[in-house]
Design a protein around this motif. Structure first.
Motif, mmCIF file in Angstrom:
data_model
loop_
_atom_site.group_PDB
_atom_site.id
_atom_site.type_symbol
_atom_site.label_atom_id
_atom_site.label_comp_id
_atom_site.label_asym_id
_atom_site.label_seq_id
_atom_site.Cartn_x
_atom_site.Cartn_y
_atom_site.Cartn_z
ATOM 1 N N SER A 20 0.815 -1.218 0.000
ATOM 2 C CA SER A 20 0.000 0.000 0.000
ATOM 3 C C SER A 20 0.844 1.261 0.000
ATOM 4 N N THR A 65 -7.782 -6.935 3.191
ATOM 5 C CA THR A 65 -8.657 -6.150 4.053
ATOM 6 C C THR A 65 -8.757 -6.865 5.400
ATOM 7 N N GLY A 124 -8.385 1.307 -1.533
ATOM 8 C CA GLY A 124 -7.429 2.091 -0.766
ATOM 9 C C GLY A 124 -6.603 1.235 0.166
ATOM 10 N N ASP A 125 -5.903 1.881 1.080
ATOM 11 C CA ASP A 125 -5.020 1.224 2.043
ATOM 12 C C ASP A 125 -5.866 0.563 3.124
ATOM 13 N N LYS A 156 -5.275 1.637 6.848
ATOM 14 C CA LYS A 156 -5.635 2.977 7.310
ATOM 15 C C LYS A 156 -7.109 3.306 7.117
ATOM 16 N N ASP A 157 -7.733 2.720 6.104
ATOM 17 C CA ASP A 157 -9.094 3.095 5.755
ATOM 18 C C ASP A 157 -9.997 1.872 5.655
ATOM 19 N N GLN A 158 -11.301 2.137 5.733
ATOM 20 C CA GLN A 158 -12.284 1.068 5.567
ATOM 21 C C GLN A 158 -12.579 0.948 4.077
ATOM 22 N N VAL A 159 -12.035 -0.055 3.446
ATOM 23 C CA VAL A 159 -12.137 -0.205 1.995
ATOM 24 C C VAL A 159 -12.593 -1.622 1.658
#
Length: 487
Positions: A33, A100, A318-319, A322-325
């Motif tokens: 990422s 994820t 996304g990453d 760090k993020d909810q993806v």
């Protein structure tokens, strides 16, 4: 969550009779990422494989002779420790492999189930009695360990796809040398070694040696390694199969796939599009069972394409740390460029881009292509990325012919409101696994898993198949009194 780059016992090391330095030095662990270096791992070379094979061959004999309940107890303890360390292992799966958190958690639980299943194996019957035409003869056919099993595991589901071979191989009395991919060596190798070490596995029974092709080749060719279990590309699998064939060595090959979902004219389109999106985009499409071909009846193709594209547009990329993806990064630039090349060549050949087809760094947008024909690379090639190519058909016979056009034969799915119609179609599809009214990415730990054709050599993982896969059959006959022959 803890910082993954803290000092650990495995940092810069391999696991072979404890933690130690590797002949090949160290390699960085890079987060796809961000490009950040998270830690270092030891890199094994043929010299390390040779030492490990010699040690494993010696340790295997006492491990196989250990009472079955003691072997089972160690595997149960390994399962408990895996669950206990879930936060650490999952974080590494997210950061090292681009998973994820939901995918990482699913993989850990599935691995836990694999361990529990393996822990039950030592108490199962390990043979059968056969009648004899010779009066008084006792015929026993039993499963005996291969000896040393080499496991070469991939980077996409590194924990589960390592453990589905490591755990049953250990359960039936083998020693194991695991070579995880360098891109997933922490989550798919070194953390697992730590789990087994702390569970009480005797020294020398398991070795974990990260490495590249040279290391894998040394493992495949080593005379003290009696079996290779490989999960990876078909091209590499063919080479491994050829070497093992020449050496008369047992080999299990779980290879690539170009898996199709077939949407018949009576299908529930909403449900089919849901299955199509999940199968195509889960873990960025980096799954051997990925739904790489969407074969849709002409009467439904426009509706299906619209609904699938709508689902794709809603997915966040996304990453995952760090993020909810929904989708994280692809594993490396080479994979990204290969995927994009397939997409762009197919568009140039006449396919219609409905959504996606773009990337930023290693983040590739979920992509839907319509109007894909069977001569385009999006149809012929294993994509291994978040791309859903849609191809139209007019009748069931044409659908079956399109599925079977591929040399691969791993998984398939059929959507229809008639279960009997779906089952009838499944019997005509050349694939190791066919799912009616579901998608192609399915795994249950107790059911034999594997493909046909270029997707594998017919071996199976899971449930009763594990006994045959990781053992050899030995016939023992016995008479109370010896026979006196004519000469």
């Amino acid at each position: 969550m803890s910082e993954v780059n803290q000092s650990c016992v495995w940092e810069g090391h391999i696991f072979s009779n404890g933690w130690g330095s590797a002949t090949g030095g160290v390699a960085p662990v890079i987060e796809p990422s961000t490009g950040e270096i998270l830690s270092t791992i030891g890199v094994g070379l043929p010299e390390d494989v040779d030492l490990a094979a010699t040690s494993a061959a010696e340790a295997q004999q006492s491990w196989a002779s250990m009472p079955f309940d003691q072997r089972a107890a160690i595997l149960r303890e390994a399962a408990r420790l895996l669950k206990d360390r879930a936060a650490e292992i999952n974080e590494w799966n997210v950061r090292e492999c681009g998973s994820t958190p939901a995918k990482a958690e699913w993989e850990l639980h599935a691995t836990y189930e694999q361990l529990l299943m393996a822990a039950a194996m030592p108490m199962q019957p390990d043979g059968a009695l056969y009648p004899s035409a010779m009066p008084g003869r006792l015929n026993i056919c039993r499963h005996v360990p291969v000896g040393v099993v080499g496991v070469i595991a991939p980077w996409n589901f590194p924990i589960l796809l390592a453990m589905r071979s490591v755990a049953p191989a250990l359960a039936v009395g083998n020693a194991v040398i695991l070579k995880p991919d360098l891109q997933s060596a922490v989550s798919g190798g070194l953390l697992l070694a730590s789990v087994f070490e702390d569970a009480g596995l005797p020294s020398g029974v398991l070795h974990v040696i990260p490495g590249g092709p040279v290391t894998g080749d040394a493992l495949v060719r080593h005379p003290k390694v009696g079996m290779i279990s490989f999960t990876g590309s078909t091209a590499v699998g063919r080479s491994i199969g050829q070497i093992c064939g020449q050496m008369l060595k047992k080999v299990a090959l779980e290879l690539g796939g170009n898996n199709a979902i077939v949407v018949l004219d009576d299908a529930d389109v909403d449900a089919a599009a849901s299955s199509g999106a999940w199968g195509a985009f889960l873990h960025q499409g980096q799954i051997c069972m990925q739904t790489g071909r969407h074969l849709v009846h002409r009467s439904l193709v426009n509706e299906y394409a619209q609904k699938l594209a709508e689902r794709a547009k809603k997915l966040l990329v996304g990453d995952p740390h760090k993020d909810q993806v929904h989708l994280g990064p692809l594993i490396n630039q080479k994979q990204r460029d290969r995927i994009d090349n397939i997409v762009q060549k197919s568009i140039a050949s006449g396919a219609t881009l409905l959504t996606g087809g773009k990337y930023t760094n290693l983040f590739y947008e979920p992509t839907v292509l319509a109007g894909v024909t069977k001569d385009m690379p999006a149809f012929t090639d294993e994509i291994f990325g978040p791309v859903a190519p849609i191809t139209v058909f007019d009748n069931d016979d044409e659908a079956v012919a399109l599925v079977n056009t591929s040399d691969y034969g791993l998984a398939a799915a059929v959507h229809t409101r008639s279960m009997s119609r779906g089952l009838a179609l499944s019997s005509r599809i050349r694939a190791g696994m066919v799912h009616v009214n579901d998608q192609t990415v399915n795994n249950e730990f107790h059911i034999p898993f594997g493909g046909m054709g270029s997707s594998g050599n017919g071996g199976r993982f899971g449930g009763p198949a594990n006994f045959h896969e990781f053992t050899q059959t030995q016939w023992v006959s016995a008479l109370d009194k010896p026979i006196i022959y004519p000469f």
